[in-house]
Design a protein around this motif. Structure first.
Motif, mmCIF file in Angstrom:
data_model
loop_
_atom_site.group_PDB
_atom_site.id
_atom_site.type_symbol
_atom_site.label_atom_id
_atom_site.label_comp_id
_atom_site.label_asym_id
_atom_site.label_seq_id
_atom_site.Cartn_x
_atom_site.Cartn_y
_atom_site.Cartn_z
ATOM 1 N N THR A 231 0.846 -1.194 0.000
ATOM 2 C CA THR A 231 0.000 0.000 0.000
ATOM 3 C C THR A 231 0.879 1.241 0.000
ATOM 4 O O THR A 231 1.269 1.724 -1.055
ATOM 5 N N LEU B 126 -6.035 5.777 -1.476
ATOM 6 C CA LEU B 126 -6.311 4.412 -1.049
ATOM 7 C C LEU B 126 -7.320 4.446 0.095
ATOM 8 O O LEU B 126 -7.256 5.325 0.970
ATOM 9 N N THR B 127 -8.214 3.489 0.080
ATOM 10 C CA THR B 127 -9.267 3.458 1.096
ATOM 11 C C THR B 127 -9.302 2.127 1.832
ATOM 12 O O THR B 127 -10.324 1.742 2.380
ATOM 13 N N GLY B 128 -8.180 1.400 1.827
ATOM 14 C CA GLY B 128 -8.158 0.078 2.447
ATOM 15 C C GLY B 128 -7.779 0.133 3.913
ATOM 16 O O GLY B 128 -8.271 0.953 4.691
ATOM 17 N N GLN B 129 -6.826 -0.755 4.267
ATOM 18 C CA GLN B 129 -6.435 -0.877 5.667
ATOM 19 C C GLN B 129 -5.702 0.355 6.168
ATOM 20 O O GLN B 129 -5.866 0.759 7.319
#
Length: 646
Positions: free
Chosen positions: A45, A143-146
């Motif tokens: 990421t 980014l919209t993840g972890q």
């Protein structure tokens, strides 16, 4: 007496004052207490830090990027980030309004210029007012993840800052100016995550990483397991360094070393996930890995080399070959950076898998190709940096590499001391002439289009020239709308005859055949359209003998004959009656009483009108005079007609 002397000395000392110069000691102890900033993230990421913006402060996550120099933050709800900077809630916000945009290798954004107060909490660094870009729209950027982020912190040189005419200063440069004595250097330690199995799921637990603004070897000593080895910065735009070779399993790729540095030097970029190589070197590396990695099925092989995460046992990862990147080092030496399979095979979390959870990890290949259209060659991203603590020493124009202590906490193998040896030949950047990419085909297509277009234009011009009408008597093409000019031909003036019809001398040149373009009506006595004739030059004739008129002594001079009245075939007298300047031709007009000749004046293209009386301004001489071969007057009785010679 002693008391008197002592009193005198005291009085003298009180009266005499010696000025003392106050000296300021050098400011060796800074006013701030430097503390490294914690980073969070994963190799697949990004690594981010937390920074506060505005008054009161709004905490947002910023991606740490040494491959750019611009700082930007989400400023609207439609920017694409999970949350954004609310400028209306800050009392120190200052609007600028200048439109800005920036495109990266993956993603882009559009925003406006603004400024506010930025604070790195817990570092001891003073808050600074800085300009940045407020992102209003983005495409595949956030980014919209972890580990999501809402902004990007560019740490490259100011020469890379945008826009070019009025750039946004990098935040690190602003922090240095606001904190006197801060070294022009920073260090980054990117640690690998720990893979934790729980049931049939694999989770990645991030290991604390840090960035140290104003770092030095001493401050980073606790983050390394060996001494630093430096490579000089070859280009101060990005952090460009020179790559000498790349090897897989100890075998160098069969690629010229200039390929790794083309079209510019290799970049050390903390904002890029993997290891990027020019396509020629990438193809060689993939071919070598395919020959060395023995997958259980063709499906797994195809999925792995297409970038998909493939579950594999740890023994399989440990048996994979290492990738070695050789860099130019200081003092005429070279150094090797080791990228083991635990790092170039990036760990990815998965929700379910089959097999033993204690011995299986899902791994994806972290090596990618670049082309000339990307404007970069080799990029040493997180994959190459994660095994080391990297010191960006901008004061001495060098980058230091030391094995990182992260392996102790992440469980990965520790990298030993960096080997050094005598350097081979240098490899400066070149154009992408060794790439077999679509750019070469595009260049060939452009050249082919240009050559084909030029040939087509020439063919069209030749066809147009061949189809233009031409004169039957001349090889020159005729111009539409404008008659062809030819030298004037003088009409021979015949002597007066006794009958009404003129006689033709047998010595006159034979009549020429009518040209094919001349209408038949040109031979009639009253043509409706001016005829175009081509006559041969006349034969000089002897002038008829005319007896001079009788003149008595002291007789008054002969008066000029009055000009005839204008008729239907005679132009009116005056300025408006002059012939129009349509072509330099000889006009012969005849009436029942007189024939008049208009001869073009030499050196002029406009026919000059001369009335009949202009040829005899004075009484005629009693002596015979040889008539002019060009102008003459005769009283030939003809039916009213007009002959125009072009």
């Amino acid at each position: 007496m002693r008391a008197g002397v002592l009193a005198l000395l005291l009085c003298t000392a009180a009266a005499i004052r010696v000025p003392l110069e106050r000296k300021t000691l050098p400011h060796t102890i800074p006013r701030w207490r430097r503390v490294p900033v914690a980073l969070t993230g994963l190799p697949w990421t990004a690594y981010t830090l937390t920074m506060s913006i505005g008054t009161p402060g709004q905490d947002l996550s910023f991606l740490v990027d040494t491959g750019s120099a611009t700082t930007a933050v989400a400023a609207t709800a439609g920017s694409g980030a999970t949350k954004f900077y609310d400028r209306t809630a800050s009392s120190t916000f200052v609007a600028d309004g200048e439109a800005l945009s920036l495109t990266y290798m993956s993603g882009s954004w559009v925003g406006v210029r603004m400024s506010d107060v930025l604070t790195l909490r817990g570092t001891g660094l003073v808050a600074v007012r800085a300009e940045f870009a407020g992102i209003t729209q983005s495409s595949q950027f956030f980014l919209t993840g972890q580990f999501p982020f809402q902004g990007i912190l560019g740490l490259a040189y100011v020469s890379l800052a945008r826009p070019a005419g009025h750039p946004l200063l990098p935040i690190f440069d602003v922090i240095k100016a606001a904190n006197p004595g801060l070294p022009d250097a920073f260090g980054i330690q990117l640690c690998d995550p720990r893979v934790v199995a729980s049931g049939n799921t694999l989770q990645l637990i991030d290991t604390p990483s840090v960035i140290d603004l104003g770092a030095s070897e001493t401050s980073l000593a606790s983050l390394t397991t060996s001494s630093f080895v430096y490579t000089p910065i070859a280009q101060e735009l990005y952090y460009g360094i020179e790559v000498l070779r790349v090897a897989v399993g100890g075998k160098p790729l069969a690629v010229d070393c200039s390929v790794f540095n083309s079209p510019r030097y290799a970049i050390v970029d903390s904002g890029t996930t993997g290891l990027f190589l020019p396509i020629a070197a990438y193809n060689e590396l993939i071919a070598t890995l395919k020959a060395r990695l023995a997958f259980q099925s063709a499906t797994e092989r195809s999925a792995f080399f297409s970038g998909t995460c493939v579950p594999m046992q740890r023994s399989f990862i440990a048996a994979a070959p290492n990738i070695t990147v050789t860099l130019t080092a200081a003092g005429g030496t070279e150094m090797d950076l080791l990228i083991d399979p635990w790092r170039y095979m990036i760990a990815v979390p998965i929700s379910s898998f089959t097999g033993s959870s204690t011995d299986v990890e899902c791994r994806a290949l972290g090596v990618y190709p670049t082309t000339c259209s990307d404007s970069v060659g080799t990029i040493l991203g997180i994959v190459a940096m994660s095994g080391y603590t990297v010191l960006f020493d901008r004061t001495n124009h060098r980058i230091g590499w030391a094995p990182s202590s992260c392996a102790d906490s992440s469980g990965y193998s520790r990298i030993g001391p960096i080997p050094r040896r005598a350097r081979s030949a240098a490899c400066p950047p070149k154009y992408c002439i060794t790439e077999t990419s679509t750019d070469v085909l595009s260049l060939g297509a452009y050249i082919g289009i240009m050559v084909g277009g030029t040939v087509l234009i020439v063919i069209i011009l030749v066809i147009i020239a061949l189809q233009r009408p031409r004169d039957a008597d001349s090889a020159m093409p005729l111009r539409k709308g404008k008659p062809e000019l030819k030298p004037p031909v003088y009409l021979p003036v015949l002597p007066p005859a006794l009958s009404a019809a003129p006689t033709v001398d047998s010595r006159s040149p034979p009549a020429r055949s009518r040209p094919p373009y001349l209408p038949a009506t040109a031979t009639t006595t009253t043509p409706t359209v001016p005829a175009r004739l081509t006559l041969s030059p006349p034969t000089r004739r002897a002038a008829p003998s005319v007896a001079p008129p009788a003149r008595t002594a002291f007789s008054p001079p002969m008066r000029r004959a009055a000009a005839p009245a204008a008729g239907p075939n005679m132009p009116a007298q005056g300025r408006a009656s002059r012939p129009r300047a349509t072509s330099p031709a000889v006009y012969a007009q005849a009436t029942s009483a007189q024939v008049r000749h208009y001869h073009p004046v030499p050196g002029r293209q406009v026919p000059h009108y001369l009335p009949p009386s202009a040829y005899h301004p004075h009484p005629p001489s009693p002596f015979p005079k040889r008539p002019d071969s060009r102008t003459s007057v005769s009283t030939l009785t003809l039916s009213e007609s007009r002959v125009v010679l072009m």
